[in-house]
Design an enzyme around this catalytic site. Structure first.
Site, short mmCIF file in Angstrom:
data_model
loop_
_atom_site.label_atom_id
_atom_site.label_comp_id
_atom_site.label_asym_id
_atom_site.label_seq_id
_atom_site.Cartn_x
_atom_site.Cartn_y
_atom_site.Cartn_z
N GLY A 177 19.15 1.48 -79.33
CA GLY A 177 20.29 0.48 -79.73
C GLY A 177 19.66 -0.33 -80.87
CB SER A 178 21.31 -3.28 -82.17
OG SER A 178 21.62 -4.36 -81.12
N GLY B 248 20.28 -6.59 -79.22
CA GLY B 248 20.66 -6.12 -77.96
C GLY B 248 19.45 -6.03 -77.10
CD GLU C 175 15.13 4.37 -81.76
OE1 GLU C 175 14.98 3.37 -82.72
OE2 GLU C 175 15.97 5.11 -81.63
CB CYS D 229 16.98 5.28 -85.25
SG CYS D 229 16.66 6.71 -84.42
CD GLU E 66 18.21 0.43 -88.57
OE1 GLU E 66 18.49 1.48 -88.22
OE2 GLU E 66 18.04 -0.53 -87.39
#
Length: 508
Positions: free
Chosen positions: A243-244, A247, A267, A304, A393
Site C-alpha cells: 500500500g501507500s 499508511g 511494500e 507499484c 510516487e
C-alpha cells in the site's frame, strides 16, 4: 455466457469458519454495477480472529508439507470454480477489464500452486546438520540440527490495486499458509465483494481438507482502529502489507512500538527510474519512448512497478525520445481508476508538477471523475535533486523525464535516488562501460535491476525479488513475490542432542 449463478455478496466477515455480521455496514463504491452493503470490522472481531488463529496454529503449524500442499491446491481449485463470478464482481468493483482480472486470477492460483510444489521440495527448510564430534579437542562438539519453523499467526492487508494477487488469497497469504502459519486478512474496502467470494473459496478448501477453522479469517472494512488492532494484537507474529508509504509507515511504527516488536513486511511503492544510455537512445530512442508510454499507461499506471521517471541526456536524440513518448501518450484514452480516492490522489499528484518553475510540461491533460488521462513533464538533474517532491510516487499514468548533461551527472543522479523496487537500464553494446559504472549504484538502490525492458509485470518465480531499500519496502532483505517470500514467515531453530522422537518430522 457462464452457467455460474450471479454472485450476490452477503456482506459478512469470515471468522474461524463462521460468517459473522457486524452492527454497522458500509456501502461499496463500484466503478459500475450494483452497490452492496458490507459489515464494518471492529477491534473485537480482530481479537476473535487472532485468538482462533493462535488456537489453529497448534494444529496447522505441525501439519505435514504434503497436507499443506494439498490445501493450497484446493484453494486454487475453489477459486477457479468461481472464475466467472470473481471476474464479474471484480470488474464491477475495480473498473479493471475482464482480461486483466482473468490474468490476475491465473496469477493468484498459480502462486498457490507454486508454493505447494515449493514446500514439497523442502528447499525452504534450509536443513543443516553438524554431526557430533565426541573426541574433538579441547572440547567435544554436540550433535546439532537446524530447520526453519513457522512463526505463528500472520496479519495480511489486502491491496487496492490487485484485488486478487495481492489481497485475500494473494501472495502474502499463500506464503504464510505454505509456511504453516494461520492468516488473518483485513480486506480492502475498494473490493469487498471480491474479497468475500475468494474467502468463500478458502473456506471451502478448509472444509474439504479438514483444516482447523481458525487457519483463515477475513475481516471486512473498518476504520484505522481495525488495522491498528490487528498489527498490535499480541498473538500476531508478522504483517504483510502492500500500500501507500504513509499508511505503511504508520503501521510499521506501531509494530516497532509493541511490547513484543514484530516484523512488518511492507511494500510501499517506488518511482522505478529508467536510465537511457546514449548509444541505445541514438539507435532506438523513439521506440523506447513508445514502449515507455505503453508501460506508463498500463492499468492506468496503477502498478507499484510503474516506471515513473526516465533519465536521458540532453541533445537531439533525447529530444526524439521525449517527443515519441509524448506522441504515444496523446493517443492513450482515459482509463477508469480503482477508486475515487486513488483518482483524487492522482489529480493531487499532477498538481504538484503544475506551476513549478523548474518543471516543463510536455503533455498535460485534465482527468475527470474516476478516469485518468496521461501526463508528461520534464526537468533537469540539478532541479530534481533539489526538490524532493519530484521524486515522490504519483500513482497513475504520469511520467517525468530528467535530463542530464552526461555520464557524470547520470551517475550523480542515480546516487541521489531513494530505495526502489526496480531500476532499468536501456543500453546497446557501446553503452557497456557506462552501464558497468551505474551497476554498483543501482544494485544498492533497487531490489530488481533489468536491462532493455520495462518493469511492469513481475514474474512469480524462484529468482524474483519484489522489494528493495526503504522507502520501496520496510525490509530490504525480503520479497513479497516469488518463493523466497516464504522466508518472511519462518525462523530457524537449532536442536542439540535431541533424540529422533523429539525432532520435527522434517528433520527425521
Amino acid at each position: 455466457m457462464s452457467d455460474q449463478p450471479v454472485f450476490t455478496p452477503h456482506g459478512k466477515h469470515l471468522i474461524a469458519g463462521a460468517w459473522v455480521a457486524g452492527d454497522t455496514t458500509f456501502a461499496s463504491e463500484p466503478a459500475h454495477g450494483p452497490v452492496h452493503q458490507f459489515s464494518v470490522g471492529t477491534p473485537a472481531l480482530v481479537d476473535e480472529a487472532c485468538r482462533a488463529a493462535e488456537e489453529a496454529f497448534w494444529t496447522y503449524g505441525y501439519t505435514t508439507r504434503e497436507a499443506r500442499a494439498k490445501f493450497l491446491h484446493a484453494i486454487a481449485d475453489e477459486i477457479e470454480a468461481r472464475a466467472a463470478q470473481i471476474t464479474e464482481i471484480g470488474t464491477q468493483e475495480t473498473g479493471l477489464p475482464e482480461g486483466r482480472l482473468n490474468g490476475e486470477r491465473g496469477r493468484t492460483t498459480g502462486q498457490l500452486r507454486l508454493f505447494a510444489e515449493h514446500i514439497l521440495k523442502g528447499d525452504h527448510l534450509d536443513r543443516r546438520h553438524d554431526s557430533a564430534l565426541p573426541d574433538r579437542q579441547p572440547l567435544p562438539r554436540p550433535d546439532i540440527k537446524l530447520v526453519q519453523r513457522p512463526i505463528g499467526p500472520i496479519a495480511v492487508f489486502g491491496a487496492s490495486n490487485f484485488p486478487l494477487a495481492f489481497s485475500t488469497a494473494g501472495g502474502d497469504t499463500a506464503a504464510a499458509l505454505a509456511a504453516g502459519c494461520p492468516v488473518v486478512v483485513k480486506g480492502h474496502s475498494a473490493h469487498p465483494g471480491t474479497g468475500e467470494i475468494v474467502a468463500e473459496a478458502v473456506h471451502a478448501a478448509i472444509e474439504s481438507c479438514g483444516m482447523p477453522k481458525g487457519v483463515f479469517s477475513l475481516i471486512q472494512g473498518g476504520k484505522r482502529d481495525v488495522g491498528q488492532a490487528l498489527v498490535q494484537h499480541p498473538l500476531i507474529k508478522a504483517v504483510g502489507f502492500t500500500g501507500s508509504l504513509g499508511g505503511g509507515r504508520a503501521l510499521f511504527d506501531l509494530c516497532a512500538q509493541r511490547p513484543e516488536p514484530i516484523p512488518f513486511f511492507g511494500e510501499l511503492g517506488s518511482v522505478n527510474p529508467m536510465f537511457l544510455l546514449p548509444e541505445a537512445v541514438k539507435a532506438r530512442g523513439s521506440d523506447i519512448g513508445k514502449g515507455w508510454a505503453g508501460s506508463l499507461t498500463m492499468g492506468a499506471g496503477q502498478f507499484c512497478t510503474n516506471p515513473g521517471i526516465a533519465v536521458v541526456q540532453t541533445g537531439p536524440e533525447g529530444d526524439a525520445f521525449v517527443a515519441a513518448a509524448a506522441e504515444a501518450l496523446k493517443g492513450a484514452a482515459p482509463q477508469v481508476m480503482l477508486t475515487d480516492g486513488i483518482a483524487k490522489a492522482y489529480k493531487d499528484g499532477k498538481a504538484r508538477f503544475d506551476g513549478r518553475n523548474a518543471v516543463e510540461p510536455v503533455l498535460t491533460t485534465d482527468s475527470e471523475g474516476r478516469n485518468a488521462a496521461p501526463n508528461l513533464y520534464q526537468t533537469d538533474a540539478s532541479n530534481y535533486l533539489q526538490d524532493h517532491a519530484l521524486g515522490e510516487e504519483v500513482f497513475g499514468p504520469l511520467g517525468l523525464v530528467v535530463r542530464v548533461s552526461g555520464a557524470d551527472e547520470m551517475e550523480t543522479l542515480a546516487r541521489g535516488f531513494e530505495g526502489q523496487l526496480t531500476a532499468t537500464i536501456h543500453m546497446d553494446e557501446g553503452d557497456t562501460a557506462l552501464a558497468q559504472r551505474l551497476m554498483p549504484v543501482l544494485e544498492r538502490k533497487a531490489g530488481r535491476v533489468l536491462v532493455n525492458g520495462f518493469p511492469t509485470g513481475v514474474e512469480v518465480s524462484d529468482a524474483m525479488v519484489h522489494g528493495g531499500p526503504y522507502p520501496a519496502s520496510t525490509n530490504f532483505g525480503a520479497t513479497s513475490v516469488g518463493t523466497m517470500s516464504i522466508r518472511r514467515f519462518l525462523r530457524p531453530v537449532s536442536y542439540q542432542n535431541l533424540p529422533d522422537a523429539l525432532l520435527p518430522d522434517d528433520l527425521k
